[in-house]
Design a protein around this motif. Structure first.
Motif, PDB file in Angstrom:
ATOM      1  N   UNK A 109       0.848  -1.193   0.000  1.00 59.54           N
ATOM      2  CA  UNK A 109       0.000   0.000   0.000  1.00 59.54           C
ATOM      3  C   UNK A 109       0.880   1.238   0.000  1.00 59.54           C
ATOM      4  N   UNK A 114      -1.651   4.246   3.856  1.00 60.67           N
ATOM      5  CA  UNK A 114      -1.447   3.718   5.207  1.00 60.67           C
ATOM      6  C   UNK A 114      -1.612   4.796   6.269  1.00 60.67           C
ATOM      7  N   UNK A 115      -1.245   6.028   5.924  1.00 60.08           N
ATOM      8  CA  UNK A 115      -1.532   7.123   6.858  1.00 60.08           C
ATOM      9  C   UNK A 115      -3.025   7.416   6.823  1.00 60.08           C
ATOM     10  N   UNK A 117      -5.583   5.498   6.276  1.00 62.82           N
ATOM     11  CA  UNK A 117      -6.531   4.589   6.933  1.00 62.82           C
ATOM     12  C   UNK A 117      -6.676   4.915   8.413  1.00 62.82           C
TER      13      UNK A 117
END
Ligand code: SF4
Lengths: 614, 308
Positions: A109, A114-115, A117
């Motif tokens: 990802x 990732x930040x 989410x």
């Protein structure tokens, strides 16, 4: 009294293992106030990481919390009734950064996803808004071109950059507390300095509380206002960093401080803490530090309680604390650098290069060449120690391996005792190897787990056909084990029966078996805990004095090198950029890079961190 | 991206060309094709005529050139058995095999992935133990026997499903299951072990620390990270189904696909038809592999040009 931000209260954590119940955390209690930076310090296995996992609700079977409480703003986070509250708090109000940035991100990802989410989960942002916020966060942790980087994958970032991404991710939910578990241990020293600066800046600007979990007192000195020292699952002393680092009262804290090498002292003998940490399977009884404690008194047969100090802030668990400031180091018997320049050098390296072809990109592209070592020259005189220092990828390890002829040099000459060795045939090379030995970084993987120590140490003698008589072999091994300070019964045991420091002693004994004149030590102490590291460094110095050994000491740790080396060579990108006596290089670096390296080393003596919000 | 695909296509072309050469050489090595295809009592004149028809009397190089030129335009010649162009037979029979194989692999994946994931969530738990036992059982049952078992049970005893032949969806179920179950038992172990690895990875610990919901950690992150090994085994099973198992299962269920046709071609010694089926199957395998490679690239951004 109002509840603190975080209260850990008589927390106990156990692990069920095949060999018994391990009491990893044995009833520890501490509070954290908003904006406070607390360093939780200890050596491996002391329970500091398990404590942080317990706070985050991350303790998984076979581990479990058996007693005590963790309270966040007055409400418990422990137990099934607290599930909903814990799911709300952990990950949002309390965020965490881990040791290994290379494996902490999902490789499939983008960092933005990732930040993002976290933002979607905890702040309820839409994906589009989350992306915009992710860019701001990347900018906040000083990642350049965040608009472009946000859509990149983890493998396009270096280790230090990934740790910044992970910090940005932890900040995303606007937490009140950041737990950092050895966040810089896996990083090069200059990168580490950048991350520590960033954490200090965030702590100040966002009034963020930081719980810094580390084994490195230098890191604590750079970042934390308060320090708690853990030993064998308990806090033995805590208080303001200034006092803890400069006037420690607990014998273990004092031992840690004086076993930590500093950049300021050359060829001094490090103070060590003798012995090993206790077996955590045993129940509590006497003070767990007693077998290693020089201050022990009769009362120590019963475990001391952690109580407020008689004077000043902080708590202490000891019946007979150290009165005044511990002396950082004691002079070695042979402290003067010995540079026997009248003799000829033992090792002469001239324009050594090692190049590797690396993978081809595309069908018709040209093969790329990696210049691991690129025209390196130096001498090592008999009886001296040359420290070879550099960051990862600088070529220091390859240089050592080339001298051993473990990798073929691409160009240049290497002379050992006046003899050119780059062109040696098989048989003379075999003879040469008796004079040259290596000690590796990892005492765990460099010893064959199926062999006894007797066989490991004796093996070179048998391989080289020097000694085959079993009685005389046993005798020689016994002498070697005594030399490196291992008990005589060690010979019959297997490597797994030993701790890391003892295994490294086995590795040294094995290297000494053939009575070599020259030893290449490749990061021999960097996998070891501070107190054990000092023991091994001292052992290497003693052996050098006793046996007249010559060392090439390869390391990334400038402080350790200062303690053991006579001269130091600084490597960068395959080249030696500076070489000279340690005193001169450390006091007066000629190159900017050397200065940057030295500045980056976190040290106990560094100016203490500013007060929170101050 | 385009470089990567170009590379893969290029490799595919090389494989197809080798298949062309190998098929050509093999059919000329396994003995005299004329003797194989004509009845024993054929006269020498008949043989000569037949040889001329097939072009076997011409120099070998010329034969090869003609052969390649024909294959290039999908002209495989005429079936001896059905007396019509081979390509017609293949076009008629291939869709049935494609349908059966795709449904079978879909069944297998749809069973293996959830089972493997649930087993991995609690290694050595109840579901995990059951999955392991079933997959061991599945590995030890021969496929044709499984097919016969299904026919006896579901068709003859229960009368739920037809025993053989093609028709509606009900005809598809038993042969597809017969193909899917053994593939599933092999795949589920791979899904299980990759998922166990992924769930123990550091990034999963970080995701939990971020407070991500458990289903998201498993279904979005860990499963996607397991996708490359799972796809690899699924692709492998797909290839095994397309290129081998359909022959057995289509015969058992009289499913009118290429596999059954291949058996019939062998029975009737129709070398020309058989050769064409082998060739078409090889092309299918190459295409599946290229498709997999493109999928890998779509899943994993780290996969680079020229690497595995
Ligand atoms: S309580 Fe006793 S044994 Fe323990 S650290 Fe203090 S003096 Fe040493």
């Amino acid at each position: 009294m109002t509840e603190p931000l975080l209260r850990v209260d008589a927390l106990e954590v156990e692990f069920l293992t095949r060999s018994g119940r391990v009491h990893a955390v044995r009833g520890i209690s501490f509070d954290m106030a908003p904006g406070q930076a607390l360093g939780l310090v200890g050596e491996s296995g002391c329970g500091k990481s398990v404590t942080s996992q317990a706070i985050m609700g991350l303790v998984q079977l076979p581990g479990r919390i058996t007693a005590g409480d963790v309270r966040w703003k007055g409400k418990s986070l422990i137990g099934p009734e607290a599930d909903a509250y814990r799911q709300d708090v952990c990950g949002r109000d309390i965020a965490m950064v881990f040791q290994d940035p290379m494996t902490s991100l999902d490789p499939l990802f983008t960092v933005g996803d990732q930040i993002g989410e976290v933002l979607v989960r905890h702040l309820g942002l839409s994906p589009a808004a989350a992306r915009i916020r992710a860019i701001e966060l990347l900018d906040r942790v000083h990642i350049r071109e965040p608009e472009k980087r946000v859509d990149q994958y983890p493998h396009e970032f270096s280790g230090g950059m990934r740790q910044r991404v992970l910090i940005a991710m932890a900040l995303a939910s606007e937490p009140d507390l950041l737990i950092a578990d050895e966040p810089t241990t896996a990083l090069d020293v200059t990168v580490q300095a950048g991350i520590l600066d960033l954490l200090a800046e965030l702590q100040r600007d966002l009034s963020l509380a930081v719980l810094m979990i580390t084994h490195d007192l230098g890191v604590v000195a750079r970042l934390c206002q308060d320090v708690a020292v853990m030993y064998a699952g308990e806090i033995v002393e805590d208080g303001p960093a200034e006092r803890m680092l400069h006037r420690p009262a607990h014998p273990y804290t004092a031992g840690l401080v004086s076993a930590t090498p500093t950049l300021a002292l050359t060829r001094h003998r490090l103070r060590t803490i003798d012995g090993q940490p206790p077996d955590l399977r045993r129940p509590r009884g006497p003070c767990s530090f007693r077998p290693r404690c020089a201050n022990a008194v009769a009362a120590c047969a019963e475990a001391p309680a952690l109580e407020a100090r008689s004077e000043g802030a902080g708590r202490l668990a000891c019946y007979n604390p150290i009165a005044q400031k511990a002396n950082g180091a004691i002079p070695a018997a042979d402290a003067a650098p010995r540079l026997g320049r009248e003799e000829a050098p033992l090792v002469e390296v001239r324009n050594l290069s090692v190049h590797y072809p690396i993978g081809r990109r595309g069908l018709f592209a040209k093969r790329e060449i990696l210049k691991a070592v690129d025209g390196v020259s130096f001498d090592i005189w008999p009886g001296e120690t040359l420290g070879l220092v550099g960051e990862s990828g600088s070529g220091k390890t390859t240089t050592g391996r080339a001298i051993l002829r473990a990798v073929p040099p691409t160009a240049g000459s290497i002379k050992f005792d006046g003899q050119e060795i780059t062109s040696l045939g098989r048989e003379p090379l075999r003879r040469l190897r008796r004079d040259m030995q290596i000690i590796f970084q990892d005492p765990y993987s460099s010893l064959n787990p199926r062999m006894t120590v007797q066989d490991i140490v004796a093996e070179p003698l048998i391989v080289h056909g020097i000694e085959t008589n079993p009685d005389r072999l046993r005798e020689r091994v016994a002498r070697l084990l005594e030399l490196v300070g291992l008990p005589a019964d060690a010979a019959e045991r297997h490597p797994h029966a030993f701790s890391g420091g003892q295994r490294q002693r086995v590795g040294i004994a094995r290297a000494l078996t053939l009575e070599p004149r020259f030893i290449i030590a490749d990061e021999p102490v960097s996998a070891l805990d501070v107190s054990i590291r000092a023991q091994v460094v001292n052992l290497m110095q003693d052996l050098q004095a006793q046996l007249g050994l010559t060392y090439l000491f390869i390391a990334h740790d400038l402080a350790v090198v200062r303690h053991i080396a006579d001269r130091v060579a600084i490597m960068k990108a395959g080249q030696i950029i500076e070489i000279g006596p340690v005193d001169e290089v450390y006091a007066n670096p000629m190159e900017d890079y050397t200065r940057a390296l030295l500045d980056a080393v976190p040290e106990i003596g560094d100016p203490p961190a500013r007060a929170a919000g101050g | 991206m385009s470089w990567y695909i170009f590379n893969r296509l290029w490799q595919g072309v090389i494989v197809v060309l080798s298949v062309v050469v190998v098929v050509f050489v093999l059919t000329r090595l396994i003995g005299d094709p004329v003797r194989v295809m004509l009845p024993l009592e054929a006269t020498p004149e008949q043989r000569a005529l037949f040889e001329a028809q097939l072009g076997l009397d011409r120099p070998i190089l010329e034969q090869f050139v003609t052969y390649v030129r024909d294959v290039a335009v999908l002209d495989f010649g005429e079936s001896l058995w059905q007396r019509r162009p081979v390509i017609e037979i293949i076009a008629e029979r291939a869709p049935a095999t494609v349908l059966l194989s795709v449904v079978a692999i879909a069944f297998a994946v749809l069973m293996a992935v959830p089972l493997g994931v649930v087993a991995a969530l609690r290694p050595e738990g109840l579901v995990d133990r059951i999955v392991v036992v079933i997959s061991l059982l599945g590995l030890s049952i021969p496929q044709f026997w499984l097919g016969l078992l299904f026919i006896v049970f579901f068709s003859l005893m229960l009368g739920w499903l037809p025993t053989s032949g093609a028709g509606g969806i009900d005809h598809l179920i038993l042969p597809a299951l017969t193909l899917a179950l053994p593939a599933m038992t092999r795949m589920v172990m791979v899904v299980r072990s990759t998922m166990i690895d992924q769930l123990n990875a550091q990034y999963v610990k970080v995701l939990r620390a971020k407070g991500m919901r458990p289903w998201r950690v498993v279904a979005v992150h860990a499963l996607r990270n397991s996708a490359v090994p799972i796809l690899t085994i699924a692709g492998w099973e797909f290839i095994r189904i397309v290129s081998g198992y359909t022959v057995v299962v289509e015969t058992v269920f009289a499913w009118p696909g290429l596999g059954l046709t291949a058996i019939q071609a062998i029975e009737r010694q129709d070398l020309i038809l058989l050769q064409a089926i082998v060739f078409v199957t090889s092309i299918a395998v190459v295409v599946i592999n290229i498709g997999l490679d493109i999928l890998y690239k779509a899943i994993d951004p780290r996969i680079e040009i020229g690497s595995q």
